[in-house]
Design a protein around this motif. Structure first.
Motif, short mmCIF file in Angstrom:
data_model
loop_
_atom_site.label_atom_id
_atom_site.label_comp_id
_atom_site.label_asym_id
_atom_site.label_seq_id
_atom_site.Cartn_x
_atom_site.Cartn_y
_atom_site.Cartn_z
N ASN A 1 0.83 -1.21 0.00
CA ASN A 1 0.00 0.00 0.00
C ASN A 1 0.86 1.26 0.00
O ASN A 1 0.53 2.24 -0.66
N TYR B 1 -3.38 0.16 -7.54
CA TYR B 1 -3.62 0.88 -6.29
C TYR B 1 -4.87 0.33 -5.59
O TYR B 1 -4.87 0.08 -4.39
N ARG C 1 -5.26 -2.66 -1.80
CA ARG C 1 -5.93 -2.36 -0.53
C ARG C 1 -6.40 -3.58 0.25
O ARG C 1 -6.35 -3.62 1.47
#
Lengths: 266, 383
Positions: B328, B353, B357
């Motif tokens: 992250n 991205y 998570r």
């Protein structure tokens, strides 16, 4: 059918290869090595011929001990056997000495039906070893093959399409023969994990000058009539001169510049 | 100590990298956008034996080691975390768990088919009201003649809607806490077994995530995995496998983030030079390099322990915690390098991205990893 594929390990085309300006050689340290891309098509075609007509594929390479990695890659793709021709005496080989060395290796393998080479290596770019090897082995040759139409094992005949500048040429010749292949011929396969396992277990014999026989003066540096005198990166292009200002003035300056360099004479 | 990659590890890594580049990467953006399960890719992975990398040869695998297994997860994760997730669940949570706890008959029946991709597996531990507190699960399995009758729901199950078999954890004794849990191998075609796909996830959009709904699902006793009442141990050991490939996948994804950011930074010109030449950008790159390398070493150390067959729960939690947080950080910095372009779907960094998570959440949140790590050292459990 006994199929032999000749391969070369070359610096990865993605690596930034630099040259040693003093020795005039490529700096290979720390550069990732791969199977010469054109040879991958040769390996794939050899395996496809085996799948189509039965038989056995032997890959052979002349190179330093690390060229073993390239042979393992070929085994992982599905080749049956591999042989490495490696000896300090082979160092400095030009295309003539390389073809000579490979020809002795192939003769040692016994009777063969077809030899497949990539059309050229991406480092030397000569495209001479395939044809030179055919000459040494006294084989008929078809270069730049884009498709093998048929192999008739009974009549000992191969028919292939070859790429020429103006199109495609269909050629037949008798076996045994040597072909060099272009990238249009196939799409090399991704090895599967089982063939990788098999490849990692495979023993690769290493044959040196003594094993091959032949005349010591025909190997390596001594057997190479061509020597690389110098190798260099062309200097980067320098920016040109931009003549600015009003048109009549600028044109006058341009004429003067070209005249003074003897490019024009008004 | 030897930090060299072996020849066979390198060959597996090269092969999966090539497969990922040619067969996965070109379709990843579209599959993500359309939430499309990548059946073609899964089929090809099966054909190449990729699911069988770490499975012993006698059970239809390639017999490669755990570091090679991590490298597969890394290379898949480098281009598509959804595919990496399918691999992790199929191999780590299901196949390796059946291999560890199954009897010979179960191993022969399921492992080769999982290794070849002929069947897909999923892992049903989490429930709508039971996440970190796994022992509080409400699913039950009641003995009935030669069978157990299972009732209950399982939540956030990767591969749930596409799997042929599910490892299901249910309580055979409601009053025995962790010792009342039993593991079952459940055929998902059994009457009473249904699934509901979960959509609109933040990431992993082409991997299938589903809720499993079990109403009077009859499972023969021969499908108990391990012993009755030992299911919690089965689940925890499965997570030791699963967290390993999650950590490896994080290293791969972080590498993917780094690679695209590097390419962009060398091409994008601002203030008269590539932005890679600006000091504040270089700081981000240095941070990313250190983070990725540290994570990779933690993962390979766990692989080394797994190869030796020694306990590694603590080390795998260390790797999972570090790598999931690390990816992250790296994804954040890599996207920052892209500026506004990173915020659009034009470059894969946007998907990377979002995919980063989940890693601090599933297979044990970062907080749970910390509690396990500290407990292993302090000897006092916080839960």
């Amino acid at each position: 059918m006994k199929i032999v594929v000749c391969i070369k390990q070359v610096p990865s085309t993605e690596a930034r290869v630099q040259m040693d300006p003093i020795k005039g050689t490529l700096i290979r340290e720390g550069v990732e090595s791969v199977v010469n891309p054109f040879d991958e098509y040769a390996i794939e075609e050899g395996i496809r011929l085996k799948e189509r007509y039965g038989g056995e594929v032997t890959v052979i390479s002349m190179g330093p001990p690390q060229a073993r990695e390239a042979l393992k890659t070929a085994l992982a793709m599905g080749a049956d056997k591999a042989v490495l021709l490696s000896d300090r005496a082979f160092a400095g080989s030009d295309t003539l000495a390389t073809a000579y060395t490979l020809s002795l290796g192939i003769k040692k393998l016994g009777d063969i039906d077809i030899v497949i080479c990539g059309k050229q290596a991406t480092d030397g770019d000569t495209a001479q070893v395939g044809p030179g090897l055919a000459q040494r082995l006294n084989l008929r040759q078809i270069t730049y093959v884009s498709k093998i139409r048929e192999i008739n094992l009974k009549n000992r005949k191969i028919t292939a399409e070859r790429l020429i500048e103006s199109g495609t040429q269909v050629v037949s010749t008798a076996l045994p023969a040597l072909i060099t292949v272009v990238k249009d011929i196939n799409q090399p396969r991704i090895p599967n994990i089982f063939s990788i396992k098999k490849a990692t277990r495979a023993e690769i014999p290493v044959w040196g000058m003594q094993d091959l026989g032949g005349d010591p003066k025909d190997f390596g540096f001594d057997g190479s009539p061509t020597q690389v005198v110098r190798i260099f990166t062309p200097p980067p292009r320098q920016g040109g001169e931009i003549i600015q200002g009003e048109v009549p003035e600028a044109v006058a300056k341009l004429i003067e510049a070209l005249t003074s360099r003897n490019i024009i004479n008004l | 100590m030897n930090f060299d990659i072996t020849e066979e590890q390198q060959m597996i890594k090269n092969m999966v990298a090539e497969f990922a580049e040619k067969e996965i990467a070109p379709f990843a953006a579209e599959n993500d956008l359309e939430e499309k399960f990548p059946w073609d890719i899964v089929k090809k992975m099966g054909e190449l034996g990729i699911f069988g990398t770490v499975i012993p040869e006698e059970y239809g695998g390639g017999g490669f080691d755990y570091i090679a297994h991590a490298m597969v997860a890394e290379e898949l994760g480098r281009v598509d975390s959804s595919v990496r997730g399918i691999y992790s669940v199929q191999v780590s949570l299901v196949a390796l768990t059946v291999l560890k706890w199954g009897n010979e008959e179960q191993k022969k029946k399921y492992v080769p088919r999982l290794a070849s991709g002929e069947i897909l597996g999923c892992f049903g531990l989490t429930e709508p009201n039971s996440g970190s507190d796994a022992v509080s699960m409400q699913a039950t399995a009641v003995e009935d003649g030669d069978s157990y009758i299972i009732n209950g729901n399982k939540m956030w199950i990767t591969n749930g809607g596409v799997a042929d078999i599910a490892l299901i954890f249910a309580k055979t004794d409601k009053n025995a806490g962790a010792r009342g849990i039993t593991a079952f191998i459940v055929d998902t075609k059994t009457p009473g077994f249904s699934t509901r796909d979960i959509h609109q996830k933040l990431g992993l959009r082409s991997s299938n995530t589903a809720e499993l709904i079990m109403t009077d699902v009859r499972v023969p006793k021969e499908n108990v995995l391990g012993e009755v009442g030992k299911g919690f141990k089965v689940a925890m050991s499965a997570l030791d496998f699963g967290r390993y490939t999650v950590a490896a996948g994080c290293v791969g994804l972080a590498q993917g983030c780094y690679d695209v950011a590097k390419k962009y930074a060398l091409e994008r010109v601002q203030f008269g030079k590539p932005i890679a030449g600006h000091q504040l950008i270089q700081e981000m790159f240095a941070d990313m390099i250190v983070d990725i390398e540290a994570g990779r070493l933690l993962v390979y150390r766990v692989g080394h322990l797994k190869n030796k067959g020694v306990p590694n729960t603590r080390e795998v939690c260390v790797a999972k915690l570090f790598c999931s947080e690390m990816v992250n950080r790296v994804a954040y910095k890599a996207l920052q390098v892209f500026g506004g372009y990173g915020f659009s779907g034009e470059f894969p960094i946007e998907r990377y991205y979002r995919d980063a998570r989940i890693n601090t959440l599933y297979e044990g949140t970062s907080q749970i990893q910390k509690l396990i790590i500290a407990n292993k050292d302090l000897g006092i459990s916080a839960f």
